[in-house]
Design an enzyme around this catalytic site. Structure first.
Site, short mmCIF file in Angstrom:
data_model
loop_
_atom_site.label_atom_id
_atom_site.label_comp_id
_atom_site.label_asym_id
_atom_site.label_seq_id
_atom_site.Cartn_x
_atom_site.Cartn_y
_atom_site.Cartn_z
N ASP A 247 22.61 15.05 -42.01
CA ASP A 247 23.06 16.09 -41.08
C ASP A 247 22.21 15.99 -39.81
O ASP A 247 21.22 15.24 -39.77
CB ASP A 247 22.88 17.46 -41.76
CG ASP A 247 23.64 18.58 -41.07
OD1 ASP A 247 24.38 18.31 -40.10
OD2 ASP A 247 23.50 19.73 -41.51
N ASP B 118 30.40 22.33 -38.39
CA ASP B 118 30.18 23.75 -38.67
C ASP B 118 31.37 24.60 -38.25
O ASP B 118 31.35 25.29 -37.22
CB ASP B 118 28.91 24.22 -37.95
CG ASP B 118 27.67 23.49 -38.48
OD1 ASP B 118 27.74 22.92 -39.58
OD2 ASP B 118 26.63 23.51 -37.79
#
Length: 952
Positions: A551, A626
């Site tokens: 990430d 996200d």
């Protein structure tokens, strides 16, 4: 008791991160084109005023390459154009400064090989231009000299024109005026002469020299160019509180492309927007710049986490692709107009009839590097996918388990929590394959470690999962806590593997651990070292069922400009601005190699990445970042994944339920139903959201979610076959309808339904309170069968399909055979030897075709030792047969054919089975006249054997 400063860091950083975005993305944190000085300068250029012309006397032609100098008549700076005809119906065009004062960045490690070339021949030349034959399908390359322009034609049709609008612009590297006098001081002059001598020699030796003529004498070559060097942002630029120094000055490049007859273009992910790209006339261009965008907005062209600079064009006659190989910040303008004249003088007869045809203009603008573009001429969609795969590689073939369901949140609290969640899936009879751990599992955000209190016995935890044939993913991010007690940090610093700041020290920024260093993954030695850290004796507590999540690898820098790294940070001799968009690919590349090496090269890895670039498909999976628990985010997950599939990245998915916010039960159920039919199937949620394990929303919703996940598991054989073919051929797994129906304009803008492979049409329910969906069934000669009811629908029509909360509208194409496993167990590994059911959907001609693929589901033996089963399934003339597609393969399976279901069948009088040894036996069957479904029970043959079923 006050929390320790070490424990306060995550809280403070979370607050900082929330302040960056608030309830949604704060656009002021990210640049517009107007705020990006090079984009603004380039967009101020007016079409039709190109200063570039081709110096035809410098043309050199070899068997597979032409070189030609271009000159900018405004400043007398020369460029070198190289053009290659590539095998597979592609052309490569490179444009660089002829004699830059230092090398310009050329993107490495993306192309899988030096593309093989084909010969070109000279057809005609005069003072106005040159015509060359490209050797296939009557293709010709036409070079117009003044202004410079390239046209590639096929017969009477123009396929693509370069610089037709005159927007080629190449900001050459230069010394700043205020550092040199008009005649150049002796010190700077000496340095200039040395640099010029070195690079002149280099370019002359590489390019066979270059004839100097009156238009660029030696004196002009060394004098400062009479240009405006004082425009804002040329030598330094400020955005908010951040200053970006530019020691080499302006370095941006631009080139425009015209595509006659094209109205539909796709690609350039990642954007939370429509599948079909929009015109940017009068608005913002599409931006490609990998950024950590908090809770991104829908329906805008802002940059997101990944960037693949590939555009696919399509009309009813042809599909083509443009691959702009540049890793710097890039903006893309798209507009429509009419073609106008294509070339001058006697060449017009080659393109008669093309005038005034509607077409699409595409303009690429990048901050640095060179122009390096591949034109892929198709002509069919699958040809373009194969061409692009030949350049950047195909989708990594994942272990079967990774195609199952993944359960994740930020964060599962501790080993007790992990065990309870795992047991919950068993209690509620819901299959899953992976449970995930986010950043809180580490010891103070020190990656490759475990929290000593919450995860004190990681091997015990992993062994417990392995005993149930399940797996885990743990996050390993590329920001490293600056801590003298942290071995990973000390090793990277001692080896000087960190990215440097502009002053030569280690670059530091803020991310989840607090003050963090950023490894220079562009350095091959750094990547090798990083890969070694995944060895079982290095990554303490890891086991073979632990995989990895990368990430924040844009890279994310909370206190950096636009929440990323400063552009004047350095990677060896290159600035970060040159290679920003490839950083995430390098992180995933090194991580993937680490997982392969830890097994001695035996096991296939699984690595999920947020940031990506062209070629990232070779290293694992991507998710859309996200997102939020909103209906619009569920809807946009479809075009976002379809766009990724168009540019080679098939292993894509969106966080089921939405990462931010808390979904209502209807949205959550619908998202599970949609996610079950997308390639990467993972539920994920933010730290501050209520828990959302599938059984927490009441028994009715638990049952609906269970059924969606079980549908995923029954289709694992089909998913696995699709990924095998994607790995072999580059064809996308999740496909826009126009890929399979390229001559059907009704499909060109559809983005609320899609195909899995050729044969499954999926239309998820993505509207709140929906009582039905309108499905477009493509294909005038096609029929489609509802996979739940077996109802048959004709193609080339829109049809309203009523839905309830249990409905997932999925349809099997007539003429296909799909293998399923209808016995669902707690994980994919538990189903490996379970029997197959074949679903044979007949087309109007009474035929069907399909495949079945089987291997050990996790190693590279399918490639290294040809250990696999790949069979053709065929039905015609009332005969169903299984035959070997690869006689050299060798593998055995305990799985067998349990059932055959034939849709659109007639009632037979008897059915017999004949095996390869000549044995013949009767087969029990049932026929439902209301649905025309014929069911064959227990034919009892091995899934890897030759056999024939005869319907009499």
């Amino acid at each position: 008791m006050a929390p320790s400063s070490d424990r306060m860091v995550p809280l403070l950083l979370t607050l900082l991160f929330l302040c960056l975005g608030g309830e949604a993305v704060d656009r002021s944190n990210f640049k517009t084109c107007e705020q990006s000085s090079f984009c603004k300068r380039q967009r101020e250029l007016k079409p039709g005023q190109s200063p570039y012309r081709a110096l035809l006397d410098t043309l050199e032609l070899s068997d597979s390459r032409i070189t030609l100098q271009l000159i900018n008549d405004n400043n007398k700076v020369r460029l070198l154009l190289e053009l290659y005809r590539l095998q597979g119906n592609m052309t490569r065009v490179k444009i660089n400064e002829l004699k830059p004062i230092k090398p310009r960045y050329e993107v490495p490690d993306v192309l899988i090989t030096d593309p093989p070339t084909e010969p070109m021949t000279l057809v005609a030349q005069d003072e106005n231009g040159v015509v060359l034959s490209l050797g296939v399908d009557e293709q010709r390359l036409i070079v117009n000299a003044r202004p410079f322009r390239l046209d590639i034609v096929e017969g009477p049709k123009v396929l693509v024109s370069l610089n037709s609008r005159g927007l080629l612009a190449f900001e050459h590297l230069r010394l700043r005026k205020d550092t040199i006098s008009h005649k150049i001081t002796s010190t700077v002059g000496s340095m200039w002469d040395s640099i010029k001598s070195v690079f002149s020699s280099k370019h002359d030796s590489e390019n066979g020299g270059g004839s100097e003529n009156e238009e660029q004498g030696e004196d002009e070559d060394i004098q400062p160019v009479k240009e405006e060097d004082d425009k804002p942002g040329m030598w330094e630029e400020t955005f908010k509180t951040h200053s970006d120094s530019k020691p080499s000055g302006p370095s941006s490049i631009s080139l425009d492309f015209s595509l006659p007859g094209v109205d539909n273009v796709y690609g350039i992910p990642e954007h939370a927007d429509t599948l079909k790209l929009k015109s940017t006339d009068g608005g913002e261009p599409y931006r490609l710049y990998n950024l950590d965008v908090f809770q991104y907005e829908l329906n805008n062209l802002m940059a997101l986490y990944g960037a693949v600079p590939v555009i696919i064009s399509h009309n009813t006659e042809r599909t083509m692709g443009l691959f702009w190989l540049n890793a710097a910040e890039t903006w893309v303008d798209i507009s429509s107009s009419s073609t106008g004249n294509t070339v001058l003088g006697k060449m017009m007869d080659l393109v008669q009839g093309s005038n005034e045809a509607p077409h699409t203009n595409i303009r690429w603008i990048s901050e640095s590097g060179i122009i390096d573009v591949f034109v892929m001429f198709g002509p069919r969609p699958n040809d373009v996918f194969a061409q692009y795969a030949s350049l950047t590689g195909t989708q990594a073939f994942p272990p079967l388990s990774t195609l199952g369901y993944h359960q994740c949140r930020w964060n599962y609290n501790d080993q007790v929590d992990v065990k309870a969640v795992d047991e919950g899936f068993d209690e509620y009879d819901i299959p899953y394959d992976f449970i995930w751990l986010d950043i809180e599992h580490t010891d103070g955000k020190r990656y490759f470690t475990w929290d000593p209190n919450k995860f004190a016995q990681p091997k015990k935890m992993l062994q417990g999962l392995m005993d149930k044939r399940r797996n885990m993913v743990a996050i390993v991010d590329p920001h490293i806590k600056v801590d003298s007690g942290y071995k990973i940090h000390n090793d990277i610093r001692s080896k000087s593997f960190y990215v440097k700041n502009k002053d030569g020290g280690d670059y530091e920024g803020w991310c989840w651990p607090g003050s963090s260093g950023y490894p220079d993954f562009s350095n091959p030695e750094m990547r090798t070292w990083w890969a070694s850290k995944f060895a079982y004796d290095q990554y303490e507590g890891s086991m073979e069922n632990l995989y990895t999540w990368n990430d924040m690898n844009e890279p994310s820098v909370f206190n950096g400009p636009e929440v990323t790294m400063h552009k004047d940070a350095t990677h060896g001799s290159w600035e970060h601005r040159d290679l920003h968009n490839i950083y995430g690919l390098y992180v995933q590349m090194a991580t993937s190699e680490g997982l392969i090496k830890r097994s001695g090269g035996t096991e296939r890895p699984f690595v999920l990445t947020r940031a990506f670039f062209a070629g990232s498909q070779r290293y694992g999976a991507v998710w859309t970042g996200d997102n939020a628990a909103e209906w619009g985010h569920l809807k946009v997950s479809i075009p976002m994944c379809l766009s990724l599939g168009l540019v080679g990245i098939s292993f894509c998915g969106a966080d089921v339920g939405g990462f931010f916010k808390h979904p209502g039960t209807e949205l959550l159920v619908r998202w599970y139903q949609a996610g079950a039919y997308q390639p990467f199937f993972r539920a994920h949620a933010h730290l501050d959201t209520p828990r959302r394990e599938p059984w927490l929303f009441g028994p009715d919703n638990t049952a609906l979610i269970r059924e969606a996940i079980r549908q995923r598991y029954t289709l694992l054989p089909y998913w696995y076959q699709l990924f095998y073919n994607a790995h072999r051929t580059g064809q996308p797994v999740m496909r826009a309808l126009w890929i399979e129906f390229p001559e059907e304009p009704e499909t060109f803008a559809i983005e609320d339904e899609y195909l899995l492979g050729r044969d499954l049409l999926v239309h998820p329910v993505t509207d709140e309170g929906a009582k039905g969906v309108t499905v477009y069934f493509p294909g005038k000669r096609e029929v489609w069968y509802d996979v739940h009811t077996f109802q048959k629908h004709k193609g080339a029509q829109n049809l309203y399909i009523p839905v309830t909360m249990s409905s997932i509208p999925v349809f099997q194409r007539g003429g296909s055979i799909i293998s399923r496993k209808d016995r669902v167990r707690r994980s994919s590994a538990c189903m490996e030897n379970d029997p197959y059911t074949l679903y044979v959907a007949l087309n109007p001609q009474g035929t069907a075709e399909g495949e079945i693929y089987i291997d050990d589901f996790h190693t590279f033996n399918f490639e290294k030792e040809k250990q696999f089963i790949h069979r053709r399934l065929h039905f015609s003339d009332n005969t169903l047969s299984s035959s070997n597609l690869d006689p050299d393969s060798k593998f055995t399976t305990a799985a067998w054919i349990e059932k055959v279901i034939i849709l659109g069948a007639s009632r037979p009088t008897s059915i017999s089975m004949k095996t390869a040894d000549g044995t013949e036996s009767d087969v029990e069957f049932e026929f439902d006249s209301a649905t025309s479904v014929l069911t064959l029970r227990k034919p009892g043959v091995n899934a890897g054997a030759d056999w024939t079923v005869l319907l009499k």
